[in-house]
Design a protein around this motif. Sequence first.
Motif, PDB file in Angstrom:
ATOM      1  N   TYR A  81      31.369 -11.386  47.686  1.00 19.46           N
ATOM      2  CA  TYR A  81      29.987 -11.136  47.812  1.00 19.46           C
ATOM      3  C   TYR A  81      29.566 -11.864  48.983  1.00 19.46           C
ATOM      4  O   TYR A  81      28.258 -11.849  49.402  1.00 19.46           O
ATOM      5  CB  TYR A  81      29.482 -11.727  46.685  1.00 19.46           C
ATOM      6  CG  TYR A  81      29.711 -11.008  45.316  1.00 19.46           C
ATOM      7  CD1 TYR A  81      28.921  -9.848  45.258  1.00 19.46           C
ATOM      8  CD2 TYR A  81      30.311 -11.612  44.192  1.00 19.46           C
ATOM      9  CE1 TYR A  81      29.100  -9.004  44.107  1.00 19.46           C
ATOM     10  CE2 TYR A  81      30.795 -10.721  43.088  1.00 19.46           C
ATOM     11  CZ  TYR A  81      30.255  -9.648  43.255  1.00 19.46           C
ATOM     12  OH  TYR A  81      30.171  -8.688  41.701  1.00 19.46           O
ATOM     13  N   ARG A 104      23.192  -3.271  50.243  1.00 13.74           N
ATOM     14  CA  ARG A 104      24.060  -2.440  49.209  1.00 13.74           C
ATOM     15  C   ARG A 104      23.554  -2.712  47.765  1.00 13.74           C
ATOM     16  O   ARG A 104      23.281  -3.833  47.563  1.00 13.74           O
ATOM     17  CB  ARG A 104      25.523  -2.816  49.577  1.00 13.74           C
ATOM     18  CG  ARG A 104      26.014  -2.449  50.790  1.00 13.74           C
ATOM     19  CD  ARG A 104      27.614  -2.787  51.024  1.00 13.74           C
ATOM     20  NE  ARG A 104      27.836  -2.712  52.624  1.00 13.74           N
ATOM     21  CZ  ARG A 104      29.021  -3.157  52.934  1.00 13.74           C
ATOM     22  NH1 ARG A 104      29.896  -3.666  52.158  1.00 13.74           N
ATOM     23  NH2 ARG A 104      29.223  -2.954  54.259  1.00 13.74           N
ATOM     24  N   LYS A 105      23.567  -1.809  47.159  1.00  5.68           N
ATOM     25  CA  LYS A 105      23.233  -1.920  45.866  1.00  5.68           C
ATOM     26  C   LYS A 105      24.385  -1.959  44.540  1.00  5.68           C
ATOM     27  O   LYS A 105      25.188  -1.171  44.768  1.00  5.68           O
ATOM     28  CB  LYS A 105      22.243  -1.014  44.973  1.00  5.68           C
ATOM     29  CG  LYS A 105      20.823  -0.906  45.947  1.00  5.68           C
ATOM     30  CD  LYS A 105      19.842   0.247  45.747  1.00  5.68           C
ATOM     31  CE  LYS A 105      18.902   0.311  46.464  1.00  5.68           C
ATOM     32  NZ  LYS A 105      17.791   1.241  46.087  1.00  5.68           N
ATOM     33  N   TYR A 106      24.379  -3.038  43.748  1.00  2.87           N
ATOM     34  CA  TYR A 106      25.552  -2.915  42.773  1.00  2.87           C
ATOM     35  C   TYR A 106      25.175  -2.904  41.506  1.00  2.87           C
ATOM     36  O   TYR A 106      24.105  -3.512  41.082  1.00  2.87           O
ATOM     37  CB  TYR A 106      26.251  -4.289  43.038  1.00  2.87           C
ATOM     38  CG  TYR A 106      27.180  -4.601  44.314  1.00  2.87           C
ATOM     39  CD1 TYR A 106      27.514  -3.644  45.092  1.00  2.87           C
ATOM     40  CD2 TYR A 106      26.883  -5.818  45.008  1.00  2.87           C
ATOM     41  CE1 TYR A 106      28.224  -3.472  46.140  1.00  2.87           C
ATOM     42  CE2 TYR A 106      27.797  -5.904  46.004  1.00  2.87           C
ATOM     43  CZ  TYR A 106      28.394  -4.771  46.675  1.00  2.87           C
ATOM     44  OH  TYR A 106      29.154  -5.127  47.901  1.00  2.87           O
ATOM     45  N   THR A 158      32.087  -4.248  35.812  1.00  3.37           N
ATOM     46  CA  THR A 158      31.528  -3.347  36.789  1.00  3.37           C
ATOM     47  C   THR A 158      32.418  -2.882  38.051  1.00  3.37           C
ATOM     48  O   THR A 158      33.531  -3.359  37.969  1.00  3.37           O
ATOM     49  CB  THR A 158      30.136  -3.961  37.340  1.00  3.37           C
ATOM     50  OG1 THR A 158      30.725  -5.199  38.262  1.00  3.37           O
ATOM     51  CG2 THR A 158      29.271  -4.451  36.417  1.00  3.37           C
ATOM     52  N   THR A 160      32.170  -3.726  41.172  1.00  2.00           N
ATOM     53  CA  THR A 160      32.521  -4.913  42.051  1.00  2.00           C
ATOM     54  C   THR A 160      33.484  -5.760  41.134  1.00  2.00           C
ATOM     55  O   THR A 160      34.238  -6.444  41.659  1.00  2.00           O
ATOM     56  CB  THR A 160      31.318  -5.662  42.465  1.00  2.00           C
ATOM     57  OG1 THR A 160      30.294  -5.768  41.417  1.00  2.00           O
ATOM     58  CG2 THR A 160      30.536  -4.624  43.559  1.00  2.00           C
ATOM     59  N   PRO A 176      32.556   0.662  44.308  1.00  2.00           N
ATOM     60  CA  PRO A 176      30.865   0.031  43.998  1.00  2.00           C
ATOM     61  C   PRO A 176      29.768   1.473  44.088  1.00  2.00           C
ATOM     62  O   PRO A 176      28.670   1.129  43.650  1.00  2.00           O
ATOM     63  CB  PRO A 176      30.704  -1.097  44.662  1.00  2.00           C
ATOM     64  CG  PRO A 176      32.254  -1.585  45.217  1.00  2.00           C
ATOM     65  CD  PRO A 176      32.979  -0.209  45.380  1.00  2.00           C
ATOM     66  N   GLN A 177      30.270   2.412  44.816  1.00  2.00           N
ATOM     67  CA  GLN A 177      29.194   3.316  44.879  1.00  2.00           C
ATOM     68  C   GLN A 177      29.061   4.015  43.753  1.00  2.00           C
ATOM     69  O   GLN A 177      27.967   4.886  43.600  1.00  2.00           O
ATOM     70  CB  GLN A 177      29.419   4.115  46.170  1.00  2.00           C
ATOM     71  CG  GLN A 177      29.259   3.487  47.623  1.00  2.00           C
ATOM     72  CD  GLN A 177      29.579   4.628  48.584  1.00  2.00           C
ATOM     73  OE1 GLN A 177      29.561   5.627  48.626  1.00  2.00           O
ATOM     74  NE2 GLN A 177      29.673   3.971  49.886  1.00  2.00           N
ATOM     75  N   THR A 246      19.932  -2.916  39.637  1.00  2.00           N
ATOM     76  CA  THR A 246      21.021  -3.063  40.288  1.00  2.00           C
ATOM     77  C   THR A 246      20.578  -4.451  40.848  1.00  2.00           C
ATOM     78  O   THR A 246      19.517  -5.022  41.097  1.00  2.00           O
ATOM     79  CB  THR A 246      20.987  -1.914  41.536  1.00  2.00           C
ATOM     80  OG1 THR A 246      19.516  -2.130  41.954  1.00  2.00           O
ATOM     81  CG2 THR A 246      21.400  -0.798  40.919  1.00  2.00           C
ATOM     82  N   PHE A 257      33.653  -2.787  50.706  1.00  2.00           N
ATOM     83  CA  PHE A 257      34.299  -3.210  49.761  1.00  2.00           C
ATOM     84  C   PHE A 257      35.845  -2.913  49.918  1.00  2.00           C
ATOM     85  O   PHE A 257      36.620  -3.993  49.582  1.00  2.00           O
ATOM     86  CB  PHE A 257      33.827  -2.480  48.380  1.00  2.00           C
ATOM     87  CG  PHE A 257      34.608  -2.615  47.029  1.00  2.00           C
ATOM     88  CD1 PHE A 257      34.491  -3.763  46.474  1.00  2.00           C
ATOM     89  CD2 PHE A 257      35.623  -1.911  46.692  1.00  2.00           C
ATOM     90  CE1 PHE A 257      35.075  -3.954  45.302  1.00  2.00           C
ATOM     91  CE2 PHE A 257      36.265  -1.977  45.423  1.00  2.00           C
ATOM     92  CZ  PHE A 257      36.107  -3.094  44.835  1.00  2.00           C
TER      93      PHE A 257
END
Length: 266
Positions: A81, A104-106, A158, A160, A176-177, A246, A257
Amino acid sequence: MDQRRNVFFFHSKDETTIRQVDKLQSLAVEHGFKLVDNYEDANIIASIGGDGAFLQAVRKTGFRDDCLYFGISQKKQPYLYCDFQIDETDKMIEAMRNDQISVRKYPVIDITIDDTNRFHCLNEISIRSGIIKAFVIDLFIDDLHFETFRGDGLIISTPTGSSGYNKSVHGALVDPQMACMQVTELASLNNNTYRTLGSPFVLSSQRKLRLEVVQDGNTHPVIGLDNEALSIKHVKQFDIGINGKTVKTVKLKDNSFWQKVKRTFL
Protein backbone atom coordinates in the motif's frame (compact mmCIF):
# COMPACT_ATOMS: atom_id res chain seq x y z
CA MET A 1 -5.26 16.29 -7.38
CA ASP A 2 -5.87 20.06 -7.73
CA GLN A 3 -9.16 19.90 -5.80
CA ARG A 4 -7.83 17.62 -3.08
CA ARG A 5 -5.68 19.91 -0.98
CA ASN A 6 -6.64 19.24 2.66
CA VAL A 7 -4.13 16.78 4.13
CA PHE A 8 -4.26 14.81 7.38
CA PHE A 9 -1.15 12.89 8.48
CA PHE A 10 -1.75 9.63 10.37
CA HIS A 11 1.37 8.57 12.25
CA SER A 12 2.83 7.33 15.52
CA LYS A 13 3.96 9.83 18.14
CA ASP A 14 7.58 8.78 18.63
CA GLU A 15 10.21 11.51 18.26
CA THR A 16 11.78 10.16 15.07
CA THR A 17 8.47 9.94 13.25
CA ILE A 18 7.36 13.38 14.45
CA ARG A 19 10.56 14.93 13.04
CA GLN A 20 10.00 13.16 9.71
CA VAL A 21 6.36 14.25 9.55
CA ASP A 22 7.29 17.86 10.35
CA LYS A 23 9.42 17.92 7.20
CA LEU A 24 6.61 16.41 5.12
CA GLN A 25 4.12 18.92 6.48
CA SER A 26 6.40 21.83 5.59
CA LEU A 27 6.82 20.38 2.11
CA ALA A 28 3.06 19.96 1.71
CA VAL A 29 2.38 23.59 2.70
CA GLU A 30 5.14 24.78 0.37
CA HIS A 31 3.38 23.09 -2.55
CA GLY A 32 -0.07 24.46 -1.85
CA PHE A 33 -1.60 21.82 0.42
CA LYS A 34 -3.49 22.70 3.60
CA LEU A 35 -2.85 20.79 6.82
CA VAL A 36 -5.90 19.78 8.90
CA ASP A 37 -6.04 18.40 12.43
CA ASN A 38 -9.25 16.42 11.95
CA TYR A 39 -9.32 13.59 9.44
CA GLU A 40 -12.98 14.32 8.72
CA ASP A 41 -11.89 17.62 7.12
CA ALA A 42 -9.27 15.95 4.91
CA ASN A 43 -9.35 15.15 1.20
CA ILE A 44 -6.07 13.24 1.51
CA ILE A 45 -5.11 11.00 4.43
CA ALA A 46 -1.40 10.17 4.46
CA SER A 47 -0.22 7.28 6.60
CA ILE A 48 3.39 7.14 7.79
CA GLY A 49 4.88 3.69 8.45
CA GLY A 50 4.31 0.51 6.49
CA ASP A 51 1.32 -1.51 5.36
CA GLY A 52 0.27 -1.99 8.99
CA ALA A 53 0.15 1.77 9.51
CA PHE A 54 -1.81 2.17 6.28
CA LEU A 55 -4.40 -0.40 7.38
CA GLN A 56 -4.71 1.32 10.75
CA ALA A 57 -5.11 4.70 9.07
CA VAL A 58 -7.95 3.38 6.94
CA ARG A 59 -9.63 1.71 9.94
CA LYS A 60 -9.22 4.57 12.40
CA THR A 61 -10.58 7.10 9.89
CA GLY A 62 -13.65 5.04 9.05
CA PHE A 63 -12.87 3.51 5.64
CA ARG A 64 -13.76 6.78 3.95
CA ASP A 65 -14.64 6.48 0.27
CA ASP A 66 -14.75 10.25 -0.29
CA CYS A 67 -11.02 10.90 0.10
CA LEU A 68 -7.65 9.57 -1.07
CA TYR A 69 -5.34 7.47 1.09
CA PHE A 70 -1.61 7.93 0.59
CA GLY A 71 0.89 5.40 1.99
CA ILE A 72 4.42 6.54 2.88
CA SER A 73 6.87 3.97 4.24
CA GLN A 74 9.69 4.56 6.70
CA LYS A 75 11.78 1.62 5.55
CA LYS A 76 13.33 0.76 2.20
CA GLN A 77 11.49 -2.49 1.59
CA PRO A 78 8.55 -3.60 -0.59
CA TYR A 79 5.07 -2.66 0.59
CA LEU A 80 1.69 -3.25 -0.99
CA TYR A 81 0.00 0.00 0.00
CA CYS A 82 3.00 2.35 0.24
CA ASP A 83 4.45 3.58 -3.05
CA PHE A 84 6.65 6.26 -1.54
CA GLN A 85 9.52 6.20 0.95
CA ILE A 86 9.64 8.99 3.51
CA ASP A 87 13.11 10.24 2.51
CA GLU A 88 12.24 10.35 -1.21
CA THR A 89 10.55 13.75 -1.16
CA ASP A 90 11.93 14.66 -4.60
CA LYS A 91 10.23 11.57 -6.03
CA MET A 92 6.90 12.60 -4.48
CA ILE A 93 7.12 16.11 -5.94
CA GLU A 94 8.16 14.87 -9.37
CA ALA A 95 5.34 12.33 -9.44
CA MET A 96 2.73 15.00 -8.63
CA ARG A 97 4.14 17.54 -11.06
CA ASN A 98 4.49 15.14 -14.00
CA ASP A 99 1.18 13.31 -13.52
CA GLN A 100 2.88 10.03 -12.62
CA ILE A 101 0.30 9.10 -10.02
CA SER A 102 -3.07 7.45 -10.42
CA VAL A 103 -6.03 6.66 -8.18
CA ARG A 104 -6.85 3.00 -7.63
CA LYS A 105 -9.97 1.68 -5.96
CA TYR A 106 -9.74 -1.38 -3.72
CA PRO A 107 -12.87 -3.31 -2.66
CA VAL A 108 -13.76 -3.56 1.03
CA ILE A 109 -15.33 -6.55 2.77
CA ASP A 110 -18.39 -5.81 4.90
CA ILE A 111 -18.98 -8.02 7.97
CA THR A 112 -21.97 -8.17 10.30
CA ILE A 113 -21.68 -10.31 13.45
CA ASP A 114 -24.89 -11.63 14.99
CA ASP A 115 -26.97 -8.97 13.17
CA THR A 116 -25.66 -6.22 15.46
CA ASN A 117 -21.94 -5.50 15.10
CA ARG A 118 -20.82 -4.24 11.69
CA PHE A 119 -17.21 -3.98 10.55
CA HIS A 120 -15.11 -3.49 7.40
CA CYS A 121 -11.76 -4.85 6.32
CA LEU A 122 -9.40 -4.03 3.48
CA ASN A 123 -7.23 -7.17 3.65
CA GLU A 124 -9.10 -10.02 5.31
CA ILE A 125 -11.22 -11.29 8.11
CA SER A 126 -9.84 -14.40 9.81
CA ILE A 127 -11.93 -16.57 12.11
CA ARG A 128 -10.08 -19.12 14.20
CA SER A 129 -10.79 -21.42 17.10
CA GLY A 130 -10.13 -19.76 20.43
CA ILE A 131 -9.54 -23.04 22.26
CA ILE A 132 -7.69 -26.29 21.55
CA LYS A 133 -10.63 -27.76 19.71
CA ALA A 134 -11.73 -27.90 16.10
CA PHE A 135 -14.05 -25.16 14.91
CA VAL A 136 -17.33 -26.26 13.27
CA ILE A 137 -19.00 -23.79 10.91
CA ASP A 138 -21.93 -24.21 8.52
CA LEU A 139 -21.09 -22.22 5.40
CA PHE A 140 -23.83 -20.78 3.19
CA ILE A 141 -23.37 -19.11 -0.20
CA ASP A 142 -26.42 -16.90 -0.64
CA ASP A 143 -29.09 -19.27 0.76
CA LEU A 144 -27.34 -22.49 -0.30
CA HIS A 145 -25.83 -24.62 2.45
CA PHE A 146 -22.50 -25.25 0.76
CA GLU A 147 -20.52 -27.20 3.35
CA THR A 148 -19.94 -27.87 7.04
CA PHE A 149 -16.39 -26.90 7.89
CA ARG A 150 -14.43 -28.46 10.72
CA GLY A 151 -10.90 -27.30 11.40
CA ASP A 152 -8.84 -24.41 12.75
CA GLY A 153 -10.75 -21.66 10.96
CA LEU A 154 -11.35 -19.68 7.78
CA ILE A 155 -9.86 -16.64 6.04
CA ILE A 156 -12.01 -14.43 3.82
CA SER A 157 -9.76 -12.05 1.89
CA THR A 158 -10.03 -9.22 -0.60
CA PRO A 159 -7.90 -9.21 -3.76
CA THR A 160 -5.27 -6.97 -2.14
CA GLY A 161 -5.39 -9.16 0.97
CA SER A 162 -4.83 -12.26 -1.16
CA SER A 163 -1.06 -11.66 -1.06
CA GLY A 164 -0.94 -11.69 2.75
CA TYR A 165 -2.25 -14.23 5.28
CA ASN A 166 -4.25 -15.89 2.50
CA LYS A 167 -1.13 -16.64 0.44
CA SER A 168 0.68 -18.10 3.46
CA VAL A 169 -1.93 -20.89 3.59
CA HIS A 170 -1.75 -21.51 -0.19
CA GLY A 171 -4.60 -19.28 -1.26
CA ALA A 172 -4.55 -17.82 -4.77
CA LEU A 173 -3.40 -14.32 -5.68
CA VAL A 174 -6.29 -12.31 -7.11
CA ASP A 175 -6.13 -9.22 -9.34
CA PRO A 176 -7.38 -6.17 -7.37
CA GLN A 177 -9.33 -5.00 -10.42
CA MET A 178 -11.82 -7.77 -9.58
CA ALA A 179 -14.37 -6.95 -6.87
CA CYS A 180 -14.52 -10.30 -5.09
CA MET A 181 -13.62 -12.21 -1.95
CA GLN A 182 -11.71 -15.45 -1.47
CA VAL A 183 -12.49 -18.14 1.11
CA THR A 184 -9.50 -20.17 2.32
CA GLU A 185 -9.51 -22.96 4.90
CA LEU A 186 -7.20 -23.35 7.87
CA ALA A 187 -6.37 -27.01 8.53
CA SER A 188 -9.72 -28.50 7.53
CA LEU A 189 -10.57 -32.00 8.77
CA ASN A 190 -12.02 -34.19 6.02
CA ASN A 191 -13.46 -37.61 6.86
CA ASN A 192 -16.72 -39.56 6.53
CA THR A 193 -18.49 -37.11 8.83
CA TYR A 194 -17.10 -33.76 7.68
CA ARG A 195 -16.38 -32.97 4.06
CA THR A 196 -15.31 -29.60 2.64
CA LEU A 197 -14.18 -28.43 -0.77
CA GLY A 198 -10.59 -28.54 0.44
CA SER A 199 -9.37 -25.69 -1.75
CA PRO A 200 -9.75 -21.90 -1.80
CA PHE A 201 -12.63 -20.50 -3.82
CA VAL A 202 -13.54 -17.02 -5.03
CA LEU A 203 -16.97 -15.38 -4.77
CA SER A 204 -18.11 -12.40 -6.83
CA SER A 205 -19.31 -9.16 -5.28
CA GLN A 206 -22.88 -10.29 -5.98
CA ARG A 207 -22.61 -13.22 -3.58
CA LYS A 208 -23.34 -13.23 0.15
CA LEU A 209 -21.49 -15.50 2.52
CA ARG A 210 -23.04 -16.62 5.80
CA LEU A 211 -21.09 -18.51 8.45
CA GLU A 212 -23.05 -20.12 11.26
CA VAL A 213 -20.94 -21.25 14.19
CA VAL A 214 -22.05 -24.62 15.56
CA GLN A 215 -22.72 -24.09 19.26
CA ASP A 216 -20.59 -26.85 20.74
CA GLY A 217 -18.68 -24.83 23.32
CA ASN A 218 -16.34 -23.14 20.84
CA THR A 219 -18.28 -19.88 20.69
CA HIS A 220 -15.50 -17.40 21.50
CA PRO A 221 -13.47 -17.36 18.28
CA VAL A 222 -10.34 -15.35 17.60
CA ILE A 223 -11.49 -12.78 15.03
CA GLY A 224 -8.94 -10.79 13.05
CA LEU A 225 -9.88 -7.77 10.94
CA ASP A 226 -6.80 -6.85 8.91
CA ASN A 227 -4.19 -6.28 11.63
CA GLU A 228 -6.62 -5.79 14.50
CA ALA A 229 -8.25 -8.40 16.75
CA LEU A 230 -11.81 -8.43 18.05
CA SER A 231 -13.01 -9.95 21.30
CA ILE A 232 -16.66 -10.95 20.99
CA LYS A 233 -18.09 -13.83 23.01
CA HIS A 234 -20.79 -16.31 22.05
CA VAL A 235 -20.64 -15.57 18.32
CA LYS A 236 -23.30 -17.39 16.33
CA GLN A 237 -23.26 -15.92 12.84
CA PHE A 238 -21.15 -13.91 10.39
CA ASP A 239 -22.69 -12.26 7.32
CA ILE A 240 -19.99 -11.29 4.85
CA GLY A 241 -20.04 -9.59 1.46
CA ILE A 242 -18.70 -6.92 -0.87
CA ASN A 243 -21.15 -4.01 -0.72
CA GLY A 244 -19.57 -1.71 -3.31
CA LYS A 245 -17.63 0.38 -0.80
CA THR A 246 -14.07 1.08 -1.96
CA VAL A 247 -10.92 2.64 -0.57
CA LYS A 248 -9.17 4.98 -3.01
CA THR A 249 -5.39 5.08 -2.87
CA VAL A 250 -2.77 7.24 -4.55
CA LYS A 251 -0.38 5.07 -6.54
CA LEU A 252 2.50 5.44 -8.98
CA LYS A 253 1.33 4.55 -12.48
CA ASP A 254 4.33 2.29 -13.10
CA ASN A 255 3.96 0.33 -9.85
CA SER A 256 1.06 -2.08 -10.33
CA PHE A 257 -0.10 -4.81 -7.95
CA TRP A 258 1.60 -7.45 -10.10
CA GLN A 259 4.85 -5.51 -10.23
CA LYS A 260 4.78 -5.46 -6.44
CA VAL A 261 4.02 -9.18 -6.29
CA LYS A 262 6.98 -9.92 -8.56
CA ARG A 263 9.28 -7.67 -6.57
CA THR A 264 8.17 -9.16 -3.25
CA PHE A 265 7.97 -12.88 -4.02
CA LEU A 266 9.98 -13.63 -7.17
